[in-house]
Design a protein around this motif. Structure first.
Motif, PDB file in Angstrom:
ATOM      1  N   TRP A   1       1.888  -5.729   8.600  1.00  0.00           N
ATOM      2  CA  TRP A   1       2.679  -4.272   8.038  1.00  0.00           C
ATOM      3  C   TRP A   1       4.409  -3.887   8.670  1.00  0.00           C
ATOM      4  CZ3 TRP A   1      -0.725  -1.914   4.601  1.00  0.00           C
ATOM      5  CH2 TRP A   1      -1.915  -2.034   4.513  1.00  0.00           C
TER       6      TRP A   1
ATOM      7  N   TYR B   1       5.421   3.628   1.137  1.00  0.00           N
ATOM      8  CA  TYR B   1       5.033   2.733   0.467  1.00  0.00           C
ATOM      9  C   TYR B   1       5.186   1.456   1.437  1.00  0.00           C
ATOM     10  CZ  TYR B   1       5.054   4.246  -4.155  1.00  0.00           C
ATOM     11  OH  TYR B   1       4.113   4.857  -5.218  1.00  0.00           O
ATOM     12  N   CYS B   2       4.606   0.866   2.431  1.00  0.00           N
ATOM     13  CA  CYS B   2       4.666  -0.401   3.369  1.00  0.00           C
ATOM     14  C   CYS B   2       3.609  -1.070   2.789  1.00  0.00           C
ATOM     15  CB  CYS B   2       2.900  -0.098   4.007  1.00  0.00           C
ATOM     16  SG  CYS B   2       3.375   1.662   5.267  1.00  0.00           S
TER      17      CYS B   2
ATOM     18  N   PHE C   1       1.321  -1.474   0.002  1.00  0.00           N
ATOM     19  CA  PHE C   1      -0.252   0.057  -0.149  1.00  0.00           C
ATOM     20  C   PHE C   1       0.961   1.188   0.038  1.00  0.00           C
ATOM     21  CE2 PHE C   1      -4.159  -1.593   1.238  1.00  0.00           C
ATOM     22  CZ  PHE C   1      -3.882  -2.762   1.469  1.00  0.00           C
ATOM     23  N   ARG C   2       0.128   2.384  -0.403  1.00  0.00           N
ATOM     24  CA  ARG C   2       1.075   3.945  -0.368  1.00  0.00           C
ATOM     25  C   ARG C   2       0.583   4.728   0.611  1.00  0.00           C
ATOM     26  NH1 ARG C   2       1.367   5.292  -6.768  1.00  0.00           N
ATOM     27  NH2 ARG C   2      -0.293   5.495  -6.914  1.00  0.00           N
ATOM     28  N   GLN C   3       0.740   5.747   0.811  1.00  0.00           N
ATOM     29  CA  GLN C   3       0.178   6.421   1.113  1.00  0.00           C
ATOM     30  C   GLN C   3       0.963   8.137   0.841  1.00  0.00           C
ATOM     31  OE1 GLN C   3      -1.420   6.772   5.487  1.00  0.00           O
ATOM     32  NE2 GLN C   3      -2.587   8.342   5.622  1.00  0.00           N
TER      33      GLN C   3
ATOM     34  N   GLN D   1      -5.386   9.732   1.721  1.00  0.00           N
ATOM     35  CA  GLN D   1      -5.842   8.290   2.630  1.00  0.00           C
ATOM     36  C   GLN D   1      -4.792   7.324   2.026  1.00  0.00           C
ATOM     37  OE1 GLN D   1      -9.412   7.235   1.226  1.00  0.00           O
ATOM     38  NE2 GLN D   1     -10.575   8.544   3.421  1.00  0.00           N
ATOM     39  N   ARG D   2      -4.521   6.314   2.527  1.00  0.00           N
ATOM     40  CA  ARG D   2      -3.443   5.063   2.094  1.00  0.00           C
ATOM     41  C   ARG D   2      -4.473   4.329   0.991  1.00  0.00           C
ATOM     42  NH1 ARG D   2      -2.017   1.600   7.016  1.00  0.00           N
ATOM     43  NH2 ARG D   2      -4.632   0.541   7.145  1.00  0.00           N
TER      44      ARG D   2
END
Length: 115
Positions: A105, A93-94, A37-39, A44-45
């Motif tokens: 995460w 980026y997670c 995912f990215r934020q 929002q993510r």
């Protein structure tokens, strides 16, 4: 429990490439999905890309054709190859790992696309 260790973020010029890595350890068999995912600041993510049950892949529309997710089962590592990067790809980026109802995460990797 699952532990995720990420690497590979950094600063890149528009049009450049980066590869993110995520090493998973712990109870990682029979997972549901693994990916990123990215934020971005003020946003929002959002999902970037996932490998689902070790087989199929899923991408955000905005990265299709430019980003490729893959997994090395022997190394318990997922990779996100990012090409043709744009300034609006700048984000944290997670790495994400889902097993059953549990979500895990990584620590997050800053990716900055700027000239």
């Amino acid at each position: 429990q699952v532990q995720l260790v990420e690497s590979g973020g950094g600063l890149v010029q528009p049009g450049g490439s980066l590869r993110l890595s995520c090493v998973a350890s712990g109870s990682i068999f029979s997972f549901n999905a693994m990916g990123w995912f990215r934020q971005a600041p003020g946003k929002q993510r959002e999902l970037v890309a996932h490998i689902i049950s070790g087989r199929s892949t899923n991408y955000a529309d905005s990265v299709k054709g430019r980003f490729t997710i893959s997994r090395d089962n022997a190394k318990n590592t997922a990779y996100l190859q990012m090409t043709s990067l744009k300034p609006n790809n700048t984000a944290v980026y997670c790495c994400h790992f889902m097993k059953g109802l549990m979500h895990y995460w990584g620590q997050g990797s800053q990716v900055t696309v700027s000239s």
